[in-house]
Design a protein around this motif. Structure first.
Motif, PDB file in Angstrom:
ATOM      1  N   LEU A  11      81.775  24.043  84.730  1.00 30.39           N
ATOM      2  CA  LEU A  11      81.564  24.179  83.309  1.00 30.39           C
ATOM      3  C   LEU A  11      82.625  25.035  82.490  1.00 30.39           C
ATOM      4  O   LEU A  11      82.876  24.611  81.092  1.00 30.39           O
ATOM      5  CB  LEU A  11      80.337  25.065  83.004  1.00 30.39           C
ATOM      6  CG  LEU A  11      78.769  24.289  83.292  1.00 30.39           C
ATOM      7  CD1 LEU A  11      77.710  25.265  83.098  1.00 30.39           C
ATOM      8  CD2 LEU A  11      78.682  23.172  82.579  1.00 30.39           C
ATOM      9  N   GLU A  12      83.274  25.717  83.005  1.00 33.78           N
ATOM     10  CA  GLU A  12      84.103  26.770  82.378  1.00 33.78           C
ATOM     11  C   GLU A  12      85.135  27.412  83.396  1.00 33.78           C
ATOM     12  O   GLU A  12      84.920  27.761  84.616  1.00 33.78           O
ATOM     13  CB  GLU A  12      83.496  27.811  81.663  1.00 33.78           C
ATOM     14  CG  GLU A  12      84.216  28.682  81.017  1.00 33.78           C
ATOM     15  CD  GLU A  12      83.239  29.901  80.341  1.00 33.78           C
ATOM     16  OE1 GLU A  12      83.963  30.654  79.381  1.00 33.78           O
ATOM     17  OE2 GLU A  12      82.332  30.157  80.925  1.00 33.78           O
ATOM     18  N   VAL A  72      85.803  17.601  78.345  1.00 31.79           N
ATOM     19  CA  VAL A  72      85.226  18.910  77.955  1.00 31.79           C
ATOM     20  C   VAL A  72      84.195  18.663  76.949  1.00 31.79           C
ATOM     21  O   VAL A  72      82.978  19.667  76.873  1.00 31.79           O
ATOM     22  CB  VAL A  72      86.343  19.739  77.511  1.00 31.79           C
ATOM     23  CG1 VAL A  72      85.931  21.062  77.022  1.00 31.79           C
ATOM     24  CG2 VAL A  72      87.327  19.929  78.842  1.00 31.79           C
ATOM     25  N   TRP A  73      84.038  18.062  76.152  1.00 32.43           N
ATOM     26  CA  TRP A  73      83.295  18.025  74.950  1.00 32.43           C
ATOM     27  C   TRP A  73      81.838  17.426  75.497  1.00 32.43           C
ATOM     28  O   TRP A  73      80.957  17.847  75.017  1.00 32.43           O
ATOM     29  CB  TRP A  73      83.586  16.998  73.424  1.00 32.43           C
ATOM     30  CG  TRP A  73      83.678  15.668  73.965  1.00 32.43           C
ATOM     31  CD1 TRP A  73      84.787  15.037  74.223  1.00 32.43           C
ATOM     32  CD2 TRP A  73      82.623  14.643  73.880  1.00 32.43           C
ATOM     33  NE1 TRP A  73      84.499  13.546  74.435  1.00 32.43           N
ATOM     34  CE2 TRP A  73      82.952  13.332  74.000  1.00 32.43           C
ATOM     35  CE3 TRP A  73      81.236  14.637  73.357  1.00 32.43           C
ATOM     36  CZ2 TRP A  73      82.283  12.211  74.019  1.00 32.43           C
ATOM     37  CZ3 TRP A  73      80.557  13.638  73.235  1.00 32.43           C
ATOM     38  CH2 TRP A  73      81.080  12.564  73.448  1.00 32.43           C
ATOM     39  N   GLU A  77      80.048  20.556  77.115  1.00 31.06           N
ATOM     40  CA  GLU A  77      79.465  21.191  76.143  1.00 31.06           C
ATOM     41  C   GLU A  77      78.451  20.728  75.646  1.00 31.06           C
ATOM     42  O   GLU A  77      77.371  21.294  75.419  1.00 31.06           O
ATOM     43  CB  GLU A  77      80.733  21.670  75.225  1.00 31.06           C
ATOM     44  CG  GLU A  77      81.805  22.489  75.612  1.00 31.06           C
ATOM     45  CD  GLU A  77      82.882  22.519  74.568  1.00 31.06           C
ATOM     46  OE1 GLU A  77      82.547  21.986  73.538  1.00 31.06           O
ATOM     47  OE2 GLU A  77      83.972  23.222  75.008  1.00 31.06           O
ATOM     48  N   ASP A 134      75.521  20.776  78.344  1.00 27.47           N
ATOM     49  CA  ASP A 134      75.158  22.147  78.371  1.00 27.47           C
ATOM     50  C   ASP A 134      74.271  22.608  77.576  1.00 27.47           C
ATOM     51  O   ASP A 134      73.312  23.140  77.648  1.00 27.47           O
ATOM     52  CB  ASP A 134      76.445  23.079  78.467  1.00 27.47           C
ATOM     53  CG  ASP A 134      76.006  24.390  78.823  1.00 27.47           C
ATOM     54  OD1 ASP A 134      75.358  24.600  80.080  1.00 27.47           O
ATOM     55  OD2 ASP A 134      76.536  25.299  78.158  1.00 27.47           O
TER      56      ASP A 134
END
Length: 109
Positions: free
Chosen positions: A45-46, A71-72, A75, A78
């Motif tokens: 996630l990060e 990545v988007w 996000e 999430d």
């Protein structure tokens, strides 16, 4: 931070893992990590540079898919999963596992 695709028995579905030296990895990668006495799958996630994390930080075992999600998308999923799982009392990781399984299936077709 790795979101595990199964319940951990802890207060969080995300755990911190070390990136082994020389491993190139980014958010959205599907990885295999140790959890207790077995290996499980999860999604990055990060990536952070936390230095003072309590306890022993175990390394990521291997990359299963270098960019399962952009990545988007990570996000967005999430945010969605936190809202959905809050209402349904389901696991954040179980939601991600279900969605990522659908995405992997589409890539094979």
């Amino acid at each position: 931070q790795v979101l595990l695709f199964q319940k951990t028995g802890l207060n969080s579905d995300t755990l911190t893992y070390q990136i082994p030296e020389g491993m190139k990895i980014s958010a959205g990668a599907l990885v295999q990590v140790p959890l207790r006495k077995k290996s499980v799958r999860g999604i990055i996630l990060e990536i952070t540079n936390k230095k003072n994390v309590p306890g022993t930080i175990r390394p990521i075992e291997k990359i299963l898919h270098p960019e399962l999600l952009s990545v988007w998308r990570v996000e967005l999923l999430d945010i969605l999963s936190k809202n959905i799982t809050r209402r349904s009392q389901s696991s954040h990781g179980i939601f991600f596992r279900h969605i990522c399984g659908k995405i992997k299936g589409r890539q094979r077709a």
